[in-house]
Design an enzyme around this catalytic site. Structure first.
Site, PDB file in Angstrom:
ATOM      1  N   CYS A 107       0.813  -1.234   0.000  1.00 33.74           N
ATOM      2  CA  CYS A 107       0.000   0.000   0.000  1.00 33.74           C
ATOM      3  C   CYS A 107       0.840   1.275   0.000  1.00 33.74           C
ATOM      4  O   CYS A 107       0.299   2.359  -0.200  1.00 33.74           O
ATOM      5  CB  CYS A 107      -0.929  -0.001   1.204  1.00 33.74           C
ATOM      6  SG  CYS A 107      -1.897  -1.487   1.317  1.00 33.74           S
ATOM      7  N   HIS A 161      -3.552   6.846   3.931  1.00 38.95           N
ATOM      8  CA  HIS A 161      -3.945   5.555   3.354  1.00 38.95           C
ATOM      9  C   HIS A 161      -5.360   5.228   3.816  1.00 38.95           C
ATOM     10  O   HIS A 161      -5.680   5.373   5.004  1.00 38.95           O
ATOM     11  CB  HIS A 161      -2.964   4.472   3.806  1.00 38.95           C
ATOM     12  CG  HIS A 161      -3.340   3.109   3.319  1.00 38.95           C
ATOM     13  ND1 HIS A 161      -3.720   2.866   2.020  1.00 38.95           N
ATOM     14  CD2 HIS A 161      -3.407   1.906   3.959  1.00 38.95           C
ATOM     15  CE1 HIS A 161      -4.005   1.588   1.881  1.00 38.95           C
ATOM     16  NE2 HIS A 161      -3.832   0.985   3.033  1.00 38.95           N
ATOM     17  N   ASN A 210     -10.511  -0.579   1.173  1.00 38.81           N
ATOM     18  CA  ASN A 210      -9.058  -0.435   1.082  1.00 38.81           C
ATOM     19  C   ASN A 210      -8.601  -0.901  -0.299  1.00 38.81           C
ATOM     20  O   ASN A 210      -8.670  -2.089  -0.608  1.00 38.81           O
ATOM     21  CB  ASN A 210      -8.416  -1.278   2.194  1.00 38.81           C
ATOM     22  CG  ASN A 210      -6.900  -1.186   2.203  1.00 38.81           C
ATOM     23  OD1 ASN A 210      -6.288  -0.652   1.275  1.00 38.81           O
ATOM     24  ND2 ASN A 210      -6.281  -1.716   3.242  1.00 38.81           N
TER      25      ASN A 210
HETATM   26  N1  ACO Z   1     -18.109  -9.468  10.577  1.00 46.07           N
HETATM   27  C1  ACO Z   1     -18.480  -9.826  11.814  1.00 46.07           C
HETATM   28  N2  ACO Z   1     -17.605 -10.230  12.742  1.00 46.07           N
HETATM   29  C2  ACO Z   1     -16.309 -10.248  12.406  1.00 46.07           C
HETATM   30  C3  ACO Z   1     -15.853  -9.876  11.124  1.00 46.07           C
HETATM   31  C4  ACO Z   1     -16.827  -9.487  10.198  1.00 46.07           C
HETATM   32  N3  ACO Z   1     -16.509  -9.100   8.961  1.00 46.07           N
HETATM   33  N4  ACO Z   1     -14.510  -9.999  11.092  1.00 46.07           N
HETATM   34  C5  ACO Z   1     -14.124 -10.414  12.296  1.00 46.07           C
HETATM   35  N5  ACO Z   1     -15.202 -10.584  13.086  1.00 46.07           N
HETATM   36  C6  ACO Z   1     -15.276 -11.030  14.463  1.00 46.07           C
HETATM   37  C7  ACO Z   1     -14.048 -11.831  14.834  1.00 46.07           C
HETATM   38  O1  ACO Z   1     -14.214 -13.178  14.455  1.00 46.07           O
HETATM   39  C8  ACO Z   1     -14.051 -11.669  16.336  1.00 46.07           C
HETATM   40  O2  ACO Z   1     -14.981 -12.556  16.872  1.00 46.07           O
HETATM   41  P1  ACO Z   1     -14.625 -13.374  18.226  1.00 46.07           P
HETATM   42  O3  ACO Z   1     -14.405 -12.295  19.267  1.00 46.07           O
HETATM   43  O4  ACO Z   1     -15.826 -14.185  18.414  1.00 46.07           O
HETATM   44  O5  ACO Z   1     -13.383 -14.136  17.897  1.00 46.07           O
HETATM   45  C9  ACO Z   1     -14.597 -10.257  16.527  1.00 46.07           C
HETATM   46  O6  ACO Z   1     -15.246  -9.905  15.322  1.00 46.07           O
HETATM   47  C10 ACO Z   1     -13.537  -9.228  16.817  1.00 46.07           C
HETATM   48  O7  ACO Z   1     -12.522  -9.372  15.870  1.00 46.07           O
HETATM   49  P2  ACO Z   1     -11.242  -8.491  15.950  1.00 46.07           P
HETATM   50  O8  ACO Z   1     -10.257  -8.986  14.979  1.00 46.07           O
HETATM   51  O9  ACO Z   1     -10.844  -8.369  17.386  1.00 46.07           O
HETATM   52  O10 ACO Z   1     -11.827  -7.097  15.482  1.00 46.07           O
HETATM   53  P3  ACO Z   1     -11.072  -5.726  15.437  1.00 46.07           P
HETATM   54  O11 ACO Z   1     -11.775  -4.758  16.269  1.00 46.07           O
HETATM   55  O12 ACO Z   1      -9.588  -5.863  15.626  1.00 46.07           O
HETATM   56  O13 ACO Z   1     -11.310  -5.293  13.941  1.00 46.07           O
HETATM   57  C11 ACO Z   1     -10.198  -5.231  11.832  1.00 46.07           C
HETATM   58  C12 ACO Z   1     -10.826  -6.100  12.895  1.00 46.07           C
HETATM   59  C13 ACO Z   1     -11.270  -4.326  11.244  1.00 46.07           C
HETATM   60  C14 ACO Z   1      -9.642  -6.106  10.734  1.00 46.07           C
HETATM   61  C15 ACO Z   1      -9.098  -4.361  12.466  1.00 46.07           C
HETATM   62  O14 ACO Z   1      -8.228  -5.168  13.203  1.00 46.07           O
HETATM   63  C16 ACO Z   1      -8.324  -3.605  11.449  1.00 46.07           C
HETATM   64  O15 ACO Z   1      -8.840  -2.709  10.823  1.00 46.07           O
HETATM   65  N6  ACO Z   1      -7.029  -3.918  11.281  1.00 46.07           N
HETATM   66  C17 ACO Z   1      -6.207  -3.256  10.319  1.00 46.07           C
HETATM   67  C18 ACO Z   1      -6.605  -3.752   8.989  1.00 46.07           C
HETATM   68  C19 ACO Z   1      -5.962  -2.964   7.912  1.00 46.07           C
HETATM   69  O16 ACO Z   1      -6.092  -1.780   7.890  1.00 46.07           O
HETATM   70  N7  ACO Z   1      -5.275  -3.667   7.041  1.00 46.07           N
HETATM   71  C20 ACO Z   1      -4.670  -3.133   5.940  1.00 46.07           C
HETATM   72  C21 ACO Z   1      -3.649  -2.086   6.295  1.00 46.07           C
HETATM   73  S1  ACO Z   1      -2.253  -2.104   5.314  1.00 46.07           S
HETATM   74  C22 ACO Z   1      -2.800  -2.331   3.856  1.00 46.07           C
HETATM   75  O17 ACO Z   1      -3.680  -1.654   3.442  1.00 46.07           O
HETATM   76  C23 ACO Z   1      -2.250  -3.403   3.044  1.00 46.07           C
END
Ligand code: ACO
Length: 347
Positions: free
Chosen positions: A131, A274, A304
């Site tokens: 990215c 980003h 994204n």
């Molecule tokens: N829908 C519903 N529930 C979901 C989903 C979904 N799409 N995805 C995950 N969950 C659930 C998980 O299974 C988990 O359930 P559990 O507690 O029963 O195990 C719960 O939601 C919480 O999951 P977390 O991973 O703790 O959620 P978090 O608040 O961390 O959010 C997210 C997840 C959105 C992916 C976040 O961590 C994030 O944004 N990370 C950065 C991602 C990113 O920006 N990546 C790219 C950056 S660099 C680039 O662009 C290449």
């Protein structure tokens, strides 16, 4: 995944940005026509519009049509940037394409776009920095223009991440989208208000290479039936760790480039981060103590789009009048690698 490693910091040895001269002469972007909403995703995986919106800020993303490739998407954005810059494809000396979803390993997607737009005089290559690639590529081209090696460069961030997503993995498939953005770089023309690129900062940290990427399909883990069945050819991400690193890296990169250019956030008219997650952007905003209005965001409509994200946002901000002649714009990016970069441009 490495445990308890220090968070990424700007390396002491990174070169300081140089002052002025090379400007963005035109921008363009393209989003595929098909819209996939959160409601559409509810039919594919166990998720909800409420979860996706509250955790990411994303409401919808674009998905490339069948037969519409990363190169096609990039070429569409490139044509618009050339048109706005008033430069013909034949005048382009260099095409750099930032992508994590190339049409193929080789030839480079840049060469495929060269053919599509008819830029027969250009030297072409891809930049692999996930990215962060769009700003990395601008910085490479800037030095080539500054040094007199070339006159015009076409920089394209283009992605078809929908082809690399595991559509059964709700942790990742809700996050990504397809699209492209492009910029034409050249020497600042007579009468232009802004001085162009004022400074850049780039950094990488391979110690965190395992938190985000596509493990399969390369030479380390080739596409065998077994690897394919395990979906190793799709995007894998440790979401929480990625989130933490993104906030730290983009905050410190923003501060670093402001220091290098002798500016403060008050001097900046528009910040284009980003476009990964609204909560990442909110955290950066809080740390930098910048009002929300200064940040340009479109991730609610695009998801994204990887290397294309900041490029699309730059073009949209420009065309919507959020960037005016003389304005200072701060772009800041983060991606797999890890990689990160920041740049201040005086428009
Ligand atoms: N829908 C519903 N529930 C979901 C989903 C979904 N799409 N995805 C995950 N969950 C659930 C998980 O299974 C988990 O359930 P559990 O507690 O029963 O195990 C719960 O939601 C919480 O999951 P977390 O991973 O703790 O959620 P978090 O608040 O961390 O959010 C997210 C997840 C959105 C992916 C976040 O961590 C994030 O944004 N990370 C950065 C991602 C990113 O920006 N990546 C790219 C950056 S660099 C680039 O662009 C290449």
């Amino acid at each position: 995944m490495p445990a308890n490693l220090p968070l990424p910091k700007p390396p002491e040895s990174a070169p300081a940005g140089r002052v002025g001269g090379v400007s963005v002469l035109g921008t363009g972007s393209y989003l595929p026509a098909r819209v996939m909403t959160n409601a559409d995703l509810e039919k594919i995986v166990e998720t909800s519009d409420e979860w996706i919106t509250s955790r990411t800020g994303i409401k919808e993303r674009r998905i490339a049509a069948e037969g519409e490739h990363t190169s096609d998407i990039g070429a569409a954005a490139a044509r618009k940037a050339l048109e706005q810059a008033g430069i013909t494809a034949g005048e382009v000396d260099l095409i750099l394409v930032a992508t994590a979803s190339p049409d193929m390993f080789f030839p480079a997607t840049a060469c495929l776009i060269q053919r599509l737009i008819g830029a027969s005089g250009a030297t072409c290559m891809d930049i692999s920095a996930a990215c962060s690639g769009f700003l990395y590529a601008i910085e490479m081209a800037r030095h080539m223009i500054d040094g007199g090696a070339i006159r015009y460069a076409l920089i394209i961030g283009t992605e078809k991440l929908s082809a690399l997503v595991d559509w059964s993995d709700r942790n990742t498939c809700v996050l990504f989208g397809d699209g492209a953005g492009a910029a034409v770089l050249g020497r600042r023309p007579e009468g232009r208000a802004g001085r162009g690129i004022l400074g850049t900062f780039m950094g990488s940290d391979g110690e965190y290479s395992q938190i985000l990427g596509i493990p399969g399909g390369g030479t380390r883990c080739p596409t065998t039936r077994e690897n394919f069945d395990q979906k190793l050819n799709t995007i894998k991400m440790l979401g929480k760790e990625t989130f933490k690193q993104a906030v730290n890296a983009m905050t410190s990169a923003s501060i670093e480039v402001l220091d290098r250019t002798g500016l403060t956030v008050d001097d900046i008219a528009c910040i284009i981060p980003h476009q990964a997650n609204v909560r990442i952007i909110d955290a950066i905003k809080d740390r930098l103590k910048v009002p929300s209005e200064k940040f340009f965001m479109n991730l609610d409509r695009t998801g994204n789009t990887g290397a294309a994200a900041v490029a699309i946002a730059l073009d949209e901000a420009h065309r919507e009048g959020r960037i005016r002649p003389g304005d200072k714009v701060l772009m800041v990016v983060f991606g797999s690698g890890l990689t990160w970069a920041s740049m201040v441009v005086e428009w």
